[in-house]
Design a protein around this motif. Structure first.
Motif, PDB file in Angstrom:
ATOM      1  N   GLU A  52       0.736  -1.147   0.052  1.00 54.12           N
ATOM      2  CA  GLU A  52       0.177  -0.098   0.197  1.00 54.12           C
ATOM      3  C   GLU A  52       1.179   0.968  -0.143  1.00 54.12           C
ATOM      4  O   GLU A  52       1.053   2.072  -0.589  1.00 54.12           O
ATOM      5  CB  GLU A  52      -0.525   0.036   1.524  1.00 54.12           C
ATOM      6  N   TYR A  53       2.233   0.992   0.525  1.00 54.13           N
ATOM      7  CA  TYR A  53       2.240   2.549   1.450  1.00 54.13           C
ATOM      8  C   TYR A  53       4.426   2.745  -0.310  1.00 54.13           C
ATOM      9  O   TYR A  53       4.595   1.780   0.112  1.00 54.13           O
ATOM     10  CB  TYR A  53       3.320   2.838   2.739  1.00 54.13           C
ATOM     11  N   ALA A  54       4.327   3.414  -0.759  1.00 52.05           N
ATOM     12  CA  ALA A  54       5.658   3.507  -1.873  1.00 52.05           C
ATOM     13  C   ALA A  54       6.252   3.703  -0.804  1.00 52.05           C
ATOM     14  O   ALA A  54       7.654   3.792  -2.072  1.00 52.05           O
ATOM     15  CB  ALA A  54       5.084   3.773  -3.456  1.00 52.05           C
ATOM     16  N   ASP A  55       6.093   4.711  -0.238  1.00 48.48           N
ATOM     17  CA  ASP A  55       6.940   5.638  -0.281  1.00 48.48           C
ATOM     18  C   ASP A  55       7.700   4.495   1.271  1.00 48.48           C
ATOM     19  O   ASP A  55       9.208   4.739   0.997  1.00 48.48           O
ATOM     20  CB  ASP A  55       6.584   6.809   1.674  1.00 48.48           C
ATOM     21  N   GLU A  56       7.975   3.352   1.785  1.00 45.68           N
ATOM     22  CA  GLU A  56       8.543   2.537   1.724  1.00 45.68           C
ATOM     23  C   GLU A  56      10.112   1.629   0.958  1.00 45.68           C
ATOM     24  O   GLU A  56      10.455   1.051   0.933  1.00 45.68           O
ATOM     25  CB  GLU A  56       7.920   1.524   2.908  1.00 45.68           C
ATOM     26  N   PHE A  63       7.653   3.792  -8.491  1.00 41.77           N
ATOM     27  CA  PHE A  63       6.262   2.682  -8.502  1.00 41.77           C
ATOM     28  C   PHE A  63       4.648   3.809  -8.417  1.00 41.77           C
ATOM     29  O   PHE A  63       3.859   3.493  -8.871  1.00 41.77           O
ATOM     30  CB  PHE A  63       6.334   2.639  -6.937  1.00 41.77           C
ATOM     31  N   VAL A  64       5.167   5.171  -7.599  1.00 37.15           N
ATOM     32  CA  VAL A  64       3.813   6.066  -8.442  1.00 37.15           C
ATOM     33  C   VAL A  64       3.785   6.487  -9.572  1.00 37.15           C
ATOM     34  O   VAL A  64       2.184   6.368  -9.458  1.00 37.15           O
ATOM     35  CB  VAL A  64       3.937   7.083  -6.557  1.00 37.15           C
ATOM     36  N   ARG A  65       3.825   6.993 -10.414  1.00 37.93           N
ATOM     37  CA  ARG A  65       3.725   7.054 -11.394  1.00 37.93           C
ATOM     38  C   ARG A  65       3.703   6.007 -12.818  1.00 37.93           C
ATOM     39  O   ARG A  65       1.934   6.265 -12.881  1.00 37.93           O
ATOM     40  CB  ARG A  65       5.383   7.806 -12.173  1.00 37.93           C
ATOM     41  N   ALA A  88       1.000  -7.637   4.081  1.00 37.56           N
ATOM     42  CA  ALA A  88       1.694  -6.649   3.273  1.00 37.56           C
ATOM     43  C   ALA A  88       0.928  -6.107   2.405  1.00 37.56           C
ATOM     44  O   ALA A  88       1.240  -4.920   1.563  1.00 37.56           O
ATOM     45  CB  ALA A  88       3.447  -6.979   3.304  1.00 37.56           C
ATOM     46  N   LEU A  89       0.345  -6.824   1.165  1.00 36.89           N
ATOM     47  CA  LEU A  89       0.045  -6.504   0.599  1.00 36.89           C
ATOM     48  C   LEU A  89      -2.024  -6.397   0.842  1.00 36.89           C
ATOM     49  O   LEU A  89      -2.733  -6.207  -0.118  1.00 36.89           O
ATOM     50  CB  LEU A  89      -0.171  -7.937  -0.409  1.00 36.89           C
ATOM     51  N   GLU A  90      -2.484  -6.863   2.019  1.00 37.47           N
ATOM     52  CA  GLU A  90      -3.752  -5.573   2.386  1.00 37.47           C
ATOM     53  C   GLU A  90      -3.724  -4.695   1.667  1.00 37.47           C
ATOM     54  O   GLU A  90      -2.738  -3.621   2.304  1.00 37.47           O
ATOM     55  CB  GLU A  90      -3.738  -6.799   3.862  1.00 37.47           C
ATOM     56  N   GLY A  91      -4.701  -3.954   1.748  1.00 38.96           N
ATOM     57  CA  GLY A  91      -5.103  -2.595   1.164  1.00 38.96           C
ATOM     58  C   GLY A  91      -4.610  -2.592  -0.337  1.00 38.96           C
ATOM     59  O   GLY A  91      -3.877  -0.450  -0.154  1.00 38.96           O
ATOM     60  N   SER A  92      -3.361  -3.315  -0.878  1.00 32.99           N
ATOM     61  CA  SER A  92      -3.042  -2.546  -2.352  1.00 32.99           C
ATOM     62  C   SER A  92      -4.460  -2.108  -2.754  1.00 32.99           C
ATOM     63  O   SER A  92      -5.237  -2.890  -3.023  1.00 32.99           O
ATOM     64  CB  SER A  92      -2.566  -3.650  -2.524  1.00 32.99           C
ATOM     65  N   ALA A  93      -3.942  -1.419  -3.891  1.00 33.60           N
ATOM     66  CA  ALA A  93      -4.608  -0.835  -4.753  1.00 33.60           C
ATOM     67  C   ALA A  93      -4.533  -1.495  -6.276  1.00 33.60           C
ATOM     68  O   ALA A  93      -4.914  -1.031  -7.435  1.00 33.60           O
ATOM     69  CB  ALA A  93      -4.544   0.954  -4.752  1.00 33.60           C
TER      70      ALA A  93
END
Length: 117
Positions: A52-56, A63-65, A88-93
């Motif tokens: 979920e959080y690409a900042d990690e 990843f965001v783009r 770790a993938l729970e909440g993945s978009a």
């Protein structure tokens, strides 16, 4: 006439290596050309690319783009079951499908081109 098929296979950990981010950028870039049908396969720790959080992740901007562009494909992003931290993938978009190593081999064989990072 069908397009040639390209599989982008990622095996490195996006939390410690820039290679997965580069693989995502490449997959998105060649996918928009519409000259090849691109599929993404994440093996082992590369599965963290979908968290979920690409900042990690190293090179989070890629990843965001670019990951949303790859995720627009008519098929899911494939995650080989060698990635065992599915929590770790729970909440993945992103839409993904966990597959066996045997199915991963089938994917590799079914593609005309392989980009492995």
């Amino acid at each position: 006439m069908s397009l040639p098929k390209t599989l982008v296979l990622v095996e490195t950990d996006p939390r410690t290596s820039p290679r997965p981010a580069e693989a995502i950028r490449i997959a998105a870039g060649i996918g928009v050309w519409k000259k090849t049908d691109v599929t993404l396969l994440l093996c082992g720790p590369a599965g963290y690319s979908l968290q979920e959080y690409a900042d990690e992740l190293v090179d989070e901007d890629n990843f965001v783009r670019y990951l949303p562009l790859v995720a627009e494909a008519p098929r899911p992003i494939y995650v080989e079951d060698s990635f065992t931290d599915l929590v770790a993938l729970e909440g993945s978009a992103f839409r993904y499908e966990v597959i066996s190593p045997a199915r991963a081999v089938e994917l590799i064989r079914a593609n005309d081109y392989l980009i492995r990072l």
